[in-house]
Design an enzyme around this catalytic site. Sequence first.
Site, PDB file in Angstrom:
ATOM      1  CB  SER A   1      -5.456   0.114 -12.450  1.00  0.00           C
ATOM      2  OG  SER A   1      -6.298  -0.980 -12.682  1.00  0.00           O
TER       3      SER A   1
ATOM      4  NE  ARG B   1      -0.101  -7.052 -14.734  1.00  0.00           N
ATOM      5  CZ  ARG B   1      -0.413  -5.991 -13.990  1.00  0.00           C
ATOM      6  NH1 ARG B   1      -0.961  -4.935 -14.552  1.00  0.00           N
ATOM      7  NH2 ARG B   1      -0.150  -5.976 -12.704  1.00  0.00           N
TER       8      ARG B   1
ATOM      9  CE  LYS C   1      -2.224  -1.376  -5.764  1.00  0.00           C
ATOM     10  NZ  LYS C   1      -2.850  -2.315  -6.716  1.00  0.00           N
TER      11      LYS C   1
ATOM     12  CG  HIS D   1      -8.670  -5.746 -14.133  1.00  0.00           C
ATOM     13  ND1 HIS D   1      -8.622  -4.380 -13.969  1.00  0.00           N
ATOM     14  CD2 HIS D   1      -7.653  -6.250 -13.392  1.00  0.00           C
ATOM     15  CE1 HIS D   1      -7.618  -4.066 -13.161  1.00  0.00           C
ATOM     16  NE2 HIS D   1      -7.005  -5.186 -12.803  1.00  0.00           N
TER      17      HIS D   1
HETATM   18  O1  PNS Z   1      -5.491  -5.182  -7.302  1.00  0.00           O
HETATM   19  P1  PNS Z   1      -4.591  -5.349  -6.117  1.00  0.00           P
HETATM   20  O2  PNS Z   1      -4.494  -4.055  -5.330  1.00  0.00           O
HETATM   21  O3  PNS Z   1      -3.256  -5.924  -6.461  1.00  0.00           O
HETATM   22  O4  PNS Z   1      -5.320  -6.428  -5.176  1.00  0.00           O
HETATM   23  C1  PNS Z   1      -4.739  -6.803  -3.936  1.00  0.00           C
HETATM   24  C2  PNS Z   1      -5.814  -7.377  -3.025  1.00  0.00           C
HETATM   25  C3  PNS Z   1      -6.985  -6.391  -2.908  1.00  0.00           C
HETATM   26  C4  PNS Z   1      -6.333  -8.676  -3.621  1.00  0.00           C
HETATM   27  C5  PNS Z   1      -5.173  -7.631  -1.649  1.00  0.00           C
HETATM   28  O5  PNS Z   1      -4.657  -6.429  -1.157  1.00  0.00           O
HETATM   29  C6  PNS Z   1      -6.187  -8.207  -0.648  1.00  0.00           C
HETATM   30  O6  PNS Z   1      -6.449  -9.391  -0.666  1.00  0.00           O
HETATM   31  N1  PNS Z   1      -6.762  -7.326   0.231  1.00  0.00           N
HETATM   32  C7  PNS Z   1      -7.754  -7.713   1.203  1.00  0.00           C
HETATM   33  C8  PNS Z   1      -7.134  -7.764   2.611  1.00  0.00           C
HETATM   34  C9  PNS Z   1      -6.426  -9.105   2.817  1.00  0.00           C
HETATM   35  O7  PNS Z   1      -7.034 -10.148   2.832  1.00  0.00           O
HETATM   36  N2  PNS Z   1      -5.085  -9.027   2.958  1.00  0.00           N
HETATM   37  C10 PNS Z   1      -4.259 -10.192   3.129  1.00  0.00           C
HETATM   38  C11 PNS Z   1      -3.858 -10.766   1.789  1.00  0.00           C
HETATM   39  S1  PNS Z   1      -2.902 -12.263   1.966  1.00  0.00           S
END
Ligand code: PNS
Length: 161
Positions: A128, A91, A41, A17
């Site tokens: 992570s 990745r 999560k 990151h």
């Molecule tokens: O590190 P991650 O868990 O892969 O990140 C995913 C994340 C946090 C970027 C995604 O879950 C997110 O955007 N969450 C915020 C809620 C949202 O906007 N959801 C719709 C995504 S199209």
Amino acid sequence: MTKVVCPGSFDPVTVGHLDIFERAAAQFDEVTVLVTGNPAKPSGLFSIEQRMELISQSIKHLPNVKVDSWSGLLVDYTTAHGITALVKGLRSSLDYDYEVPMAQMNRRLSGVDTVFLMTDEKYGYVSSSLLKEVAKYGGDISGLVPPAVYKAIQSLKAKGN
Ligand code: PNS
């Protein structure tokens, strides 16, 4: 002024990151690392506040990078803050398949684009969740997380967590 966001769960932030934050900081004027809730999560190793603190301690050398958190739709944050783009690391094709629908949905919802940076080859296997599993069973994750995160994980283990 180009303002971008690096969104993610960051539970915890890794050297992979950090590499993306550094590369985004070199390309854009202002980078916000946004600790965002992921419904897939729900519970994490670290609280949102702890994740933000660990990120803050790891980005001190990057003057145009800051940290924030958001618990709603990502596009509501980007629209409210005049964000030009989202920046994410890729990745492998697994990441690609996971990221494409989110990038397209975010663009449909608000017009915000997602810029993908290919993960450095050194960090292709770093995630992570994998690091948490390795640490849980006593494996050595030094060099794969920033020093602040390494210390925080050691301290959790000392407390029996
Ligand atoms: O590190 P991650 O868990 O892969 O990140 C995913 C994340 C946090 C970027 C995604 O879950 C997110 O955007 N969450 C915020 C809620 C949202 O906007 N959801 C719709 C995504 S199209």
